[in-house]
Write an enzyme that holds these catalytic residues in place. Structure first.
Site, PDB file in Angstrom:
ATOM      1  N   ASP A  65       0.964  -1.297   0.005  1.00 14.19           N
ATOM      2  CA  ASP A  65       0.137  -0.141   0.064  1.00 14.19           C
ATOM      3  C   ASP A  65       0.943   1.182  -0.009  1.00 14.19           C
ATOM      4  O   ASP A  65       0.497   2.036   0.889  1.00 14.19           O
ATOM      5  CB  ASP A  65      -1.021  -0.001   1.344  1.00 14.19           C
ATOM      6  CG  ASP A  65      -1.587  -1.321   1.306  1.00 14.19           C
ATOM      7  OD1 ASP A  65      -2.335  -1.803   0.223  1.00 14.19           O
ATOM      8  OD2 ASP A  65      -1.682  -1.860   2.581  1.00 14.19           O
ATOM      9  N   GLU A 218     -11.236  -0.503  -2.978  1.00 13.92           N
ATOM     10  CA  GLU A 218     -10.432   0.064  -1.942  1.00 13.92           C
ATOM     11  C   GLU A 218      -9.002   0.754  -2.311  1.00 13.92           C
ATOM     12  O   GLU A 218      -8.819   0.929  -3.338  1.00 13.92           O
ATOM     13  CB  GLU A 218      -9.931  -1.308  -0.903  1.00 13.92           C
ATOM     14  CG  GLU A 218      -9.191  -2.049  -1.559  1.00 13.92           C
ATOM     15  CD  GLU A 218      -8.762  -3.541  -0.905  1.00 13.92           C
ATOM     16  OE1 GLU A 218      -9.638  -3.709   0.277  1.00 13.92           O
ATOM     17  OE2 GLU A 218      -7.943  -4.006  -0.902  1.00 13.92           O
TER      18      GLU A 218
END
Length: 531
Positions: A65, A218
């Site tokens: 991420d 997401e």
């Protein structure tokens, strides 16, 4: 380390490297190291090839991420740190390819840290931090300098969302865009929310017959370029099938919408298990020093779920219709670097002579530490002194490193107190790890996250230990003469299943140290080398 010990260590490494497993088949070929990876500290692979090109991974090991910030001529990046503390280490670059760790921004254990947003607004730095805890929430910390000091975490009281992304609208309003196509407004100081979350975007959907983990929109990342706001989102699930995770884009002329999906979606998608990188997604866009544009995202290396999701760099180009496309293909081949920006020495040594204060956060992390965990450790007389905690690695908050190579070896001198147990580990989480420890009379073998064989220990309370991870095949050696001669421990292991798709948690298999039982353990001359 004296010359004879260093030579012995090098000889052992050479022997291990010569014995590396060479699997056959197309997928196995993708798992082999590229012959032209360059090597940095401790022989670790680095992206910069030194010839004007680089080869992914940009940052190896568990760098999930990626959240990147361009701050003038400097670039800062951090990653999900999950249950490791101090966490959210800030990395620094000036050319987008070579990166150095600075300091960890988060020292207080607030739960498992997932995809964060790193931003600068009005000369102040912000980190918006989603955590998995009881209850889940999103926190914010801030600092006036990238190296801190960072504030204590402020709970934004948001239990229903993850993956925030801070963005400033064309009208100066501040927002967090969230998982699922939602957003919530922030107060002017960015330290609290205003009103309730609202749904503003319906993400593009892939065909029903694609092999994915789940829809799971997401990781939104927003950037303003020209007359448009671009929202880059991950769908398809972060793990599961290698072909699941992907990158999609949408755009709007206003932060308030409406949002239109890119007609070329998905922009990144692993289409075959034979590709070098699996489950690619969670992308951000950033401008390089030469004005070119790039995308940062993560992916699993073919056959190496155990290394976690690694950071990847992909060139993009803006198209005539105002969209963009990725140009790096499957990222298996070298790519020309962006121009400009001074190259920093990449990475850091993982070896540690414990000659100075422990580099907590920058190099070492505790796993799920208690509030006073840092009091357990001190450095004195060239040794890391680690007070015993718990009865086994599962409840002792071990100290861990991130190692990003497919094969490596590490060794350390370990001395225990009466009643103590200590050793070396390969640690995924408290339920899944392996390693070798010892007390005064017996070894303790760790496998599958449990304690197994207890053969006699002929070395007493001090020995040198070595662990080799030879592409998931694990071996242990011990020495009573400081590494001059070694004896192989009679238990080998295979750990290719120690990963998220077996255990969950999005973590990686990490080298580490533990001290349990009673008293204090002393660790000296920790040496790491990639093979």
């Amino acid at each position: 380390m004296d010359i004879s010990r260093r030579d012995a260590f090098a000889a052992a490494l050479a022997g291990s490297a010569a014995a590396l497993i060479r699997p056959d088949g197309a997928a196995a070929e993708a798992r082999k190291p590229a012959p032209d990876w360059k090597r940095g500290f401790d022989n670790q692979r680095i992206a910069d090839l030194g010839n004007g090109k680089f080869l992914n991974p940009l940052l190896s090991g568990d760098r999930a991420d990626p959240a990147i910030l361009k701050d003038g001529s400097d670039y800062y990046m951090t990653f999900s740190s999950f249950d490791s503390y101090p966490g959210l280490t800030i990395w620094h670059s000036r050319d987008l390819v070579n990166w150095q760790p600075r300091r960890a921004a988060l020292t207080k254990n607030i739960g498992s840290v997932w995809a964060v947003s790193l931003e600068k607004h009005n000369d102040r730095y912000f980190l918006y931090i989603p955590v998995k805890a009881k209850p889940n929430s999103i926190f914010v910390i801030w600092a006036d300098h990238i190296d801190g000091p960072w504030s204590d975490p402020i709970d934004l009281q948001m239990p229903s969302h993850i993956d925030p992304c801070h963005v400033v609208g064309e009208d100066g309003s501040r927002w967090l865009f969230l998982s699922g196509g939602d957003r919530i407004r922030l107060a002017a100081d960015g330290l609290s929310t205003v009103g309730e979350a609202e749904h503003v975007y319906d993400p593009w959907r892939y065909p029903d017959d694609w092999e994915v983990e789940g829809f799971a929109p997401e990781g939104p990342k927003l950037v303003r370029h020209g007359d448009w706001f671009y929202m880059i989102t991950a769908v398809g699930g972060t793990a599961g099938p290698p072909t699941g995770h992907m990158v999609i884009a949408a755009r709007s002329r206003s932060i308030h919408g409406p949002w239109e999906n890119c007609p070329a979606n998905p922009l990144v998608h692993t289409r075959s298990v034979n590709e070098k990188w699996w489950s690619r997604g969670h992308a951000s866009l950033v401008e390089a020093p030469d004005g070119s544009w790039w995308s940062l995202y993560h992916g699993f290396e073919n056959g190496y779920w155990t290394l976690g999701r690694q950071a990847l760099l992909d060139p993009i180009e803006w198209t005539k219709d105002g969209w963009f496309r990725m140009k790096g293909g499957d990222l298996s081949q070298p790519i020309r670097k962006p121009k400009g920006g001074a190259a920093l020495p990449h990475g850091q040594p993982l070896s540690d002579d414990f000659g100075a204060a422990l580099q907590l956060g920058r190099k070492w992390n505790f796993f799920k530490p208690a509030p006073d965990e840092n009091r357990r450790q001190r450095v004195e007389d060239g040794a890391l002194v680690l007070k015993a905690s718990g009865t086994a690695p599962s409840n002792s908050a071990p100290l861990l490193l991130i190692a990003g190579d497919q094969a490596y070896q590490f060794e350390c001198d370990v001395e225990i107190a009466p009643g103590g147990t200590a050793g070396l580990l390969l640690f995924y989480d408290e339920k899944l790890y392996c390693g070798l420890g010892f007390d005064e009379k017996r070894f303790v073998t760790h496998q599958y996250g449990i304690e197994r064989g207890r053969p006699a220990n002929p070395h007493g309370r001090r020995m040198r230990m070595r662990v080799t991870n030879n592409r998931h095949v694990i071996s242990f050696h011990t020495s009573s003469d400081g590494g001059q001669t070694w004896k192989r421990f009679d238990r080998g292991m295979e750990v290719s299943g120690y990963h998220h798709n077996v255990r969950g948690g999005f973590l990686m298999l990490r080298p580490g140290l533990y001290s349990a039982g009673e008293g204090e353990a002393r660790f000296r001359d920790f040496r790491f080398r990639a093979l």
